[in-house]
Write a protein that holds these residues in place. Sequence first.
Motif, PDB file in Angstrom:
ATOM      1  N   GLU A 161       0.804  -1.222   0.000  1.00  0.00           N
ATOM      2  CA  GLU A 161       0.000   0.000   0.000  1.00  0.00           C
ATOM      3  C   GLU A 161       0.841   1.278   0.000  1.00  0.00           C
ATOM      4  O   GLU A 161       0.480   2.259  -0.648  1.00  0.00           O
ATOM      5  N   SER A 162       1.953   1.288   0.716  1.00  0.00           N
ATOM      6  CA  SER A 162       2.700   2.553   0.893  1.00  0.00           C
ATOM      7  C   SER A 162       4.206   2.380   0.843  1.00  0.00           C
ATOM      8  O   SER A 162       4.939   3.342   1.095  1.00  0.00           O
ATOM      9  N   PHE A 187      -0.536  10.931   0.838  1.00  0.00           N
ATOM     10  CA  PHE A 187      -1.299  10.941  -0.414  1.00  0.00           C
ATOM     11  C   PHE A 187      -1.657   9.509  -0.764  1.00  0.00           C
ATOM     12  O   PHE A 187      -1.154   8.547  -0.163  1.00  0.00           O
ATOM     13  N   GLY A 188      -2.538   9.366  -1.756  1.00  0.00           N
ATOM     14  CA  GLY A 188      -2.937   8.049  -2.220  1.00  0.00           C
ATOM     15  C   GLY A 188      -4.160   8.164  -3.111  1.00  0.00           C
ATOM     16  O   GLY A 188      -4.552   9.263  -3.518  1.00  0.00           O
ATOM     17  N   LEU A 235       0.311   4.469   6.262  1.00  0.00           N
ATOM     18  CA  LEU A 235       0.964   3.193   6.024  1.00  0.00           C
ATOM     19  C   LEU A 235       0.073   2.206   5.285  1.00  0.00           C
ATOM     20  O   LEU A 235       0.549   1.440   4.431  1.00  0.00           O
ATOM     21  N   PHE A 236      -1.210   2.192   5.618  1.00  0.00           N
ATOM     22  CA  PHE A 236      -2.133   1.209   5.057  1.00  0.00           C
ATOM     23  C   PHE A 236      -3.119   1.821   4.069  1.00  0.00           C
ATOM     24  O   PHE A 236      -4.060   1.162   3.644  1.00  0.00           O
ATOM     25  N   LEU A 274      -2.525   9.354  10.018  1.00  0.00           N
ATOM     26  CA  LEU A 274      -1.108   9.644   9.819  1.00  0.00           C
ATOM     27  C   LEU A 274      -0.266   9.388  11.066  1.00  0.00           C
ATOM     28  O   LEU A 274       0.949   9.589  11.047  1.00  0.00           O
ATOM     29  N   ASP A 275      -0.890   8.935  12.138  1.00  0.00           N
ATOM     30  CA  ASP A 275      -0.167   8.452  13.319  1.00  0.00           C
ATOM     31  C   ASP A 275       0.034   6.950  13.129  1.00  0.00           C
ATOM     32  O   ASP A 275      -0.941   6.191  13.134  1.00  0.00           O
ATOM     33  N   PRO A 276       1.286   6.488  12.917  1.00  0.00           N
ATOM     34  CA  PRO A 276       1.514   5.065  12.622  1.00  0.00           C
ATOM     35  C   PRO A 276       0.928   4.122  13.666  1.00  0.00           C
ATOM     36  O   PRO A 276       0.416   3.050  13.311  1.00  0.00           O
TER      37      PRO A 276
END
Length: 294
Positions: free
Chosen positions: A102-103, A110-111, A118-119, A134-136
């Motif tokens: 995914e990342s 972005f995506g 991450l996902f 955006l917090d892993p």
Amino acid sequence: MPRTTRGAVTLAEERPRTRRRRWAAGVVTVAVLGVVVAGGWIGVQRLVHAVTGEQCRVTAAGAAWDWAPDQASNAAAITAIAVKRDLPPRAASIAIATAMQESKVRNVRFGDRDSLGLFQQRPSQGWGSAEQILDPEYSTNKFYDALEKVDGYASMEIADAAQAVQRSAAGEAYAQHEGKARATASVLSGQTHAGIGCALRDPDTEGSPQDVAALLTKDFGLKGTVDGSTVRVSAPSRDLAWAVGSWAVARATDTGVVGVSTDGRTWTRSMEDAALSWSRDGDAGQREVVIRLA
């Protein structure tokens, strides 16, 4: 400028050498070789790493896999949270393989459409706010929340389990990452000991042991004791001590950690090949982890 017989411009280094210039070039060559020999293999290593940049390496079951330091740091967080939640190592393998697809295991902003992190979770699909995703640690916990609802995920093929969570248009793509994901999860969960090293430049500023202790609690749920510029952790098992030690190495690019010791082994930060493995000169016990920031 001089020209060749074909009319092309002749560069200075292409001009015929005089006997004196050939002699000078030979002296320079001998001098350079002398420096290499005198500096030995260490000098060659430093030159190679200066060109290739920082890197981390995971080694398990006789195979080695390279990661960029930021990717290794994110993989360490993903795995630590699986350990904290008492999930099987398979869960971390699934999560890492998913993030690879995914990342590239990077916390991207972005995506596709409003996908983030991450996902590549989407705020519009109920995964949380953009700030949360955006917090892993948050996004990883949300992934595991969904994974645990997949009946029998621990015995499923990694790609099938990942697809059950992600509902991707290309679900079969997760399978290509299985080998690297499984090896990384094995090392970072402490199932494989001394399996990660990172060749890193010196940190720009000295890291904070208080920040490392706080991150340790956030990722693992463990409490570390700050002692000057070190953080000491007493783990309930040898495997967990190795999970914490491996985590500390993988997250060193973010925290400024310069050394880690556990189970009689030590990792020392540098740009040399030695930093891609652990030495056997550590003084920490089997269930003790000593994380140094200076």
